[in-house]
Design a protein around this motif. Structure first.
Motif, mmCIF file in Angstrom:
data_model
loop_
_atom_site.group_PDB
_atom_site.id
_atom_site.type_symbol
_atom_site.label_atom_id
_atom_site.label_comp_id
_atom_site.label_asym_id
_atom_site.label_seq_id
_atom_site.Cartn_x
_atom_site.Cartn_y
_atom_site.Cartn_z
ATOM 1 N N GLU A 11 17.723 -52.563 40.120
ATOM 2 C CA GLU A 11 18.487 -52.873 41.338
ATOM 3 C C GLU A 11 18.068 -54.214 41.949
ATOM 4 O O GLU A 11 18.816 -54.803 42.723
ATOM 5 N N GLN A 12 16.883 -54.689 41.617
ATOM 6 C CA GLN A 12 16.389 -55.960 42.163
ATOM 7 C C GLN A 12 16.600 -57.139 41.220
ATOM 8 O O GLN A 12 16.252 -58.271 41.568
ATOM 9 N N LEU A 13 17.158 -56.891 40.037
ATOM 10 C CA LEU A 13 17.271 -57.951 39.026
ATOM 11 C C LEU A 13 18.007 -59.178 39.545
ATOM 12 O O LEU A 13 17.459 -60.283 39.547
ATOM 13 N N ILE A 14 19.226 -59.026 39.991
ATOM 14 C CA ILE A 14 20.034 -60.185 40.394
ATOM 15 C C ILE A 14 19.407 -60.912 41.586
ATOM 16 O O ILE A 14 19.307 -62.141 41.583
ATOM 17 N N ILE A 53 5.925 -66.899 35.124
ATOM 18 C CA ILE A 53 6.028 -65.623 35.830
ATOM 19 C C ILE A 53 6.971 -64.760 35.015
ATOM 20 O O ILE A 53 8.030 -65.211 34.587
ATOM 21 N N ASN A 54 6.565 -63.526 34.781
ATOM 22 C CA ASN A 54 7.326 -62.613 33.939
ATOM 23 C C ASN A 54 7.689 -61.375 34.733
ATOM 24 O O ASN A 54 6.839 -60.776 35.381
ATOM 25 N N TYR A 55 8.953 -60.989 34.672
ATOM 26 C CA TYR A 55 9.429 -59.781 35.352
ATOM 27 C C TYR A 55 9.845 -58.764 34.289
ATOM 28 O O TYR A 55 10.680 -59.062 33.439
ATOM 29 N N ARG A 56 9.231 -57.579 34.354
ATOM 30 C CA ARG A 56 9.558 -56.524 33.388
ATOM 31 C C ARG A 56 10.429 -55.470 34.039
ATOM 32 O O ARG A 56 10.136 -54.948 35.100
ATOM 33 N N LEU A 57 11.495 -55.168 33.336
ATOM 34 C CA LEU A 57 12.469 -54.174 33.758
ATOM 35 C C LEU A 57 12.507 -53.117 32.655
ATOM 36 O O LEU A 57 12.709 -53.446 31.493
ATOM 37 N N THR A 58 12.251 -51.858 32.990
ATOM 38 C CA THR A 58 12.325 -50.779 32.012
ATOM 39 C C THR A 58 13.595 -49.994 32.276
ATOM 40 O O THR A 58 13.813 -49.535 33.395
ATOM 41 N N VAL A 59 14.434 -49.892 31.245
ATOM 42 C CA VAL A 59 15.725 -49.203 31.395
ATOM 43 C C VAL A 59 15.916 -48.201 30.263
ATOM 44 O O VAL A 59 15.393 -48.378 29.164
ATOM 45 N N LYS A 61 17.975 -46.407 27.301
ATOM 46 C CA LYS A 61 18.831 -47.002 26.275
ATOM 47 C C LYS A 61 20.314 -46.836 26.566
ATOM 48 O O LYS A 61 21.130 -47.582 26.037
ATOM 49 N N ASP A 62 20.668 -45.887 27.420
ATOM 50 C CA ASP A 62 22.072 -45.690 27.781
ATOM 51 C C ASP A 62 22.445 -46.368 29.093
ATOM 52 O O ASP A 62 23.601 -46.340 29.493
ATOM 53 N N GLU A 63 21.471 -46.980 29.780
ATOM 54 C CA GLU A 63 21.734 -47.647 31.057
ATOM 55 C C GLU A 63 22.307 -49.040 30.842
ATOM 56 O O GLU A 63 21.991 -49.701 29.862
ATOM 57 N N GLU A 64 23.106 -49.485 31.800
ATOM 58 C CA GLU A 64 23.627 -50.848 31.796
ATOM 59 C C GLU A 64 22.829 -51.694 32.774
ATOM 60 O O GLU A 64 22.389 -51.197 33.808
ATOM 61 N N ILE A 65 22.672 -52.964 32.424
ATOM 62 C CA ILE A 65 22.091 -53.921 33.367
ATOM 63 C C ILE A 65 23.049 -55.104 33.469
ATOM 64 O O ILE A 65 23.777 -55.406 32.523
ATOM 65 N N PRO A 66 23.045 -55.777 34.611
ATOM 66 C CA PRO A 66 23.945 -56.929 34.766
ATOM 67 C C PRO A 66 23.380 -58.171 34.077
ATOM 68 O O PRO A 66 22.163 -58.348 33.975
ATOM 69 N N SER A 67 24.271 -59.013 33.632
ATOM 70 C CA SER A 67 23.881 -60.297 33.052
ATOM 71 C C SER A 67 23.358 -61.221 34.139
ATOM 72 O O SER A 67 23.823 -61.187 35.272
ATOM 73 N N ILE A 68 22.404 -62.071 33.756
ATOM 74 C CA ILE A 68 21.950 -63.114 34.683
ATOM 75 C C ILE A 68 22.593 -64.458 34.344
ATOM 76 O O ILE A 68 22.269 -65.478 34.944
ATOM 77 N N SER A 69 23.530 -64.457 33.396
ATOM 78 C CA SER A 69 24.122 -65.710 32.927
ATOM 79 C C SER A 69 25.003 -66.412 33.961
ATOM 80 O O SER A 69 25.305 -67.594 33.798
#
Length: 128
Positions: A11-14, A53-59, A61-69
């Motif tokens: 939820e904090q990715l974007i 700086i590295n941010y790790r997101l654990t999801v 395998k069936d979850e969707e994440i938004p693109s950062i593109s």
């Protein structure tokens, strides 16, 4: 062991990526790791003045994440790669190759994903 790694919920990715952009960080790449269970780790790597700086997101395998593109345009390449090789579900990539950046129709789906193999031996099943 990776240094400067911060755990981040999806939820904090974007918001986090937008903050990195506004603070002048360069998007280096992203890494996908199959944890061997039902989760994937996606690690986003950023650099500013030779400090990573590295941010790790654990999801799941069936979850969707938004693109950062839409924030870092160049991310579309590594996002397509992770989607194709690991089966990571990424939505709204600015240029989405639909699973054909690296692989043809004849290739195995998500060849980098860990799979459980079941070997049947004369009436008995064994997990490999």
């Amino acid at each position: 062991m990776m240094e400067n790694i911060v755990e981040m919920p999806k939820e904090q990715l974007i918001g986090t990526v937008q903050k990195m952009m506004s603070e002048g960080y360069r998007f280096v790449t992203a890494t996908c790791v199959d944890n061997g269970n039902e989760t994937l780790d996606v690690i986003y790597h950023f650099d500013k003045e030779y400090e990573l700086i590295n941010y790790r997101l654990t999801v799941g395998k069936d979850e969707e994440i938004p693109s950062i593109s839409k924030i870092y345009f160049g991310a579309f390449l590594v996002e397509n790669e992770m989607k194709e090789l690991f089966g990571l579900k990424i939505t709204d990539i600015v240029i989405d190759y639909g699973g054909h950046l690296l692989l043809s129709d004849d290739e195995l789906d998500a060849p980098m994903a860990k799979r459980q193999i079941v070997i049947e031996k004369k009436g008995e099943k064994q997990n490999a």
